[in-house]
Design an enzyme around this catalytic site. Structure first.
Site, PDB file in Angstrom:
ATOM      1  N   GLU A   1      90.008  14.171  17.719  1.00 15.02           N
ATOM      2  CA  GLU A   1      89.702  12.817  17.954  1.00 15.02           C
ATOM      3  C   GLU A   1      90.594  11.507  17.254  1.00 15.02           C
ATOM      4  O   GLU A   1      90.253  11.004  16.277  1.00 15.02           O
ATOM      5  CB  GLU A   1      88.404  12.581  17.421  1.00 15.02           C
ATOM      6  CG  GLU A   1      87.342  13.384  17.936  1.00 15.02           C
ATOM      7  CD  GLU A   1      85.765  13.053  17.713  1.00 15.02           C
ATOM      8  OE1 GLU A   1      85.805  12.558  16.630  1.00 15.02           O
ATOM      9  OE2 GLU A   1      84.804  13.737  18.128  1.00 15.02           O
TER      10      GLU A   1
ATOM     11  N   GLU B   1      83.336  19.532  21.594  1.00 10.32           N
ATOM     12  CA  GLU B   1      82.355  19.014  20.871  1.00 10.32           C
ATOM     13  C   GLU B   1      81.244  18.353  21.631  1.00 10.32           C
ATOM     14  O   GLU B   1      81.545  17.714  22.473  1.00 10.32           O
ATOM     15  CB  GLU B   1      82.608  17.947  19.599  1.00 10.32           C
ATOM     16  CG  GLU B   1      83.124  18.801  18.517  1.00 10.32           C
ATOM     17  CD  GLU B   1      83.716  17.469  17.519  1.00 10.32           C
ATOM     18  OE1 GLU B   1      83.082  16.546  17.334  1.00 10.32           O
ATOM     19  OE2 GLU B   1      84.694  17.797  16.837  1.00 10.32           O
TER      20      GLU B   1
HETATM   21  O1  IFM Z   1      80.879  14.800  12.672  1.00 11.67           O
HETATM   22  C1  IFM Z   1      81.655  14.430  13.851  1.00 11.67           C
HETATM   23  C2  IFM Z   1      83.009  14.931  13.959  1.00 11.67           C
HETATM   24  O2  IFM Z   1      83.494  15.193  12.631  1.00 11.67           O
HETATM   25  C3  IFM Z   1      83.798  14.524  14.977  1.00 11.67           C
HETATM   26  N1  IFM Z   1      83.137  14.463  16.075  1.00 11.67           N
HETATM   27  C4  IFM Z   1      81.876  13.729  16.044  1.00 11.67           C
HETATM   28  C5  IFM Z   1      81.047  14.266  15.051  1.00 11.67           C
HETATM   29  C6  IFM Z   1      79.720  13.715  15.006  1.00 11.67           C
HETATM   30  O3  IFM Z   1      79.893  12.173  14.740  1.00 11.67           O
END
Ligand code: IFM
Length: 479
Positions: A180, A386
């Site tokens: 990210e 994710e």
């Molecule tokens: O906790 C975060 C993670 O570190 C990166 N993606 C989103 C998750 C939830 O906010």
């Protein structure tokens, strides 16, 4: 392996069978170093920018920090046993640069010992290790030299990637370079709600470009090695919808600054013209040099998409104030430098504890768009690296009945299955997160895990969602 299903009643005897996903589809769970490890100064680790940011008054809800977190650093064996009990195919984790190179440059072999134990423990349990090299915890010493806003960081990152591969490349067959970069660049340097807490759009743009360049430089370097790992990157992506047809340009502008700012250089070798134009007041002179985009757009072996929610935008303010509440009282700036006059709306009724809308159809749409516009023509497989939801869970009589999260997982897996049925090459899904953990500026108040963590005692309890996910995995394997 512990059989989780022994002695447990079926969770939802009446619920429909899990969605059918292709043979070999990877089911995993994800975490990141700063959010779970603790061991903040163990075995030579130095401060990361998050250690320092957490000490700023008011930066993180409740004054929380990742100093202890889930104490995973000292509870590795127990956590490995939990992963094994869940039946995970793969575990996505990140490596802490300040553990491996406390000053950002010099190798600390003790720091790598931990990741060696983790990787060996996963392999012994037939769980595939999916390491990410950068999940936001830059060594503070490198921040003091200018951090991601300074081009010098690119060589530092590539040296760090090579040092990890020197030690673990015989056992790790794939790396995600960055997790990210939009969050690290724009929440960290424009909005100021993440480390290093700056509010300077030019720095954010520079940081974003340097992260992409560090990705490309590390890919070139790792590809040339005998270990020949598979290489990819993970972006956080969203579907940005206009509230009404006249709001289409607003949606395009936000989509450009969040999604296309990263996707276009990676897959098309160019920043999108409209984004360059919109960001021109802040775009640093001489930022993009000859050859940068060739490095950035080099072939990827896989692409990681993180999806949580969609966004709806318009040029008109919402009737009620439904902007998502910031974690603390510190005044945030916008992460979108070119967003004057654009408003964010929440139109869907179902939301998580963070106020994020639950929008599984957005995941199917996102995957189709990625395939149509970017990945299919290059033959790049997609993994959902994710997807998850925060709810206020609690342990009652030894169980955590998180029915909303069970539904969330089920609906999003169905969205993935629909995208696959529509011809999108999606090869895996990682739930965020394996454990409840430190949710950045929100501290410990937001629980995303399929495993509950009692932060006082560090006791782990597999939630109903974890039991559900274990069943989905087991059933998939059995068919
Ligand atoms: O906790 C975060 C993670 O570190 C990166 N993606 C989103 C998750 C939830 O906010």
């Amino acid at each position: 392996m512990t059989d989780l299903h022994d002695g447990l009643p079926p969770l939802n005897p009446t619920s429909p069978p899990p969605p059918r996903l292709p043979r070999g589809f990877v089911f995993g769970a994800a975490t990141s170093a700063y959010q779970i490890e603790g061991g903040a100064n163990a075995d030579g680790k130095s401060d990361s920018i998050w250690d320092v940011f957490c000490r700023l008054p008011g930066a993180v809800a409740g004054g929380d920090s990742g100093e202890v977190a889930c104490d995973h650093y000292h509870r590795l064996d127990d956590d490995l046993a939990t992963m094994s009990a869940l039946g995970l195919d793969a575990y996505r984790f990140s490596i802490a640069w300040p553990r491996v190179m406390p000053d950002g440059r010099t190798l600390n072999p003790n720091g790598l010992d931990f990741y060696e134990r983790l990787v060996d423990g996963l392999l012994e349990r037939e769980i595939d290790p999916w390491p990410t090299l950068y999940h936001w915890d830059l060594p503070q010493t490198l921040q003091d030299e200018g951090g991601w806003a300074d081009r010098g960081i690119v060589e530092r990152f590539s040296d760090y990637a090579a040092a990890v591969d020197d030690r673990l490349g015989d056992r790790i067959h794939r790396y995600t370079t960055f997790n990210e970069p939009w969050v690290a660049a724009f929440l960290g340097h424009a909005a100021g709600v993440h480390a290093p807490g700056h509010q300077n759009p030019s720095e954010a743009i520079a940081a974003g470009h340097h992260m992409l360049l560090a990705h490309g430089t590390a890919v070139a370097r790792l590809r040339a090695r005998a270990t020949a790992p598979e290489l990819g990157i993970t972006l956080n992506l969203s579907v940005i919808d206009p509230l009404t047809p006249v709001d289409e340009p607003a949606a395009r502008l936000i989509d450009g600054q969040m999604n296309r700012f990263f996707l276009d250089p990676l897959f098309n070798g160019a920043y999108p013209e409209d984004v360059r134009e919109a960001l021109s007041p802040w775009w640093p002179d001489g930022l993009v040099r000859a050859g940068d985009l060739d490095l950035i757009s080099a072939r990827l072996d896989f692409f990681g998409a993180n999806y949580y929610r969609g966004e709806v935008v318009s040029f008109t303010p919402p009737d009620a104030d439904d902007t998502i509440r910031p974690a603390t009282d510190r005044p945030p700036a916008t992460p979108y430098p070119a967003s004057r006059g654009i408003h964010f709306h929440t139109v869907l009724p179902e939301r998580t504890a963070l106020g994020w809308v639950v929008q599984p159809e957005g995941l199917e749409r996102l995957l189709r768009r990625l395939s149509d516009d970017y990945t299919a023509r290059r033959g790049t497989p997609i993994y959902v690296t994710e997807n998850g939801a925060a709810y206020h869970d609690g342990v009652v009589a030894g169980r955590v009945h998180d029915a909303a999260r069970v539904r969330f997982i089920d609906a999003h897996l169905r969205a993935v299955a629909a995208a696959v049925d529509g011809g999108v090459d999606v090869r895996g899904y990682f739930y965020w997160s394996l454990l409840d953990n430190f949710e950045w500026d929100w501290g410990y108040g937001q629980r995303f895990g399929i495993v509950h963590v009692d932060y006082e005692t560090q006791k782990r309890t597999i939630k109903d969602s974890g039991l559900h996910y274990a069943r989905v995995i087991a059933e998939h394997r059995a068919t």
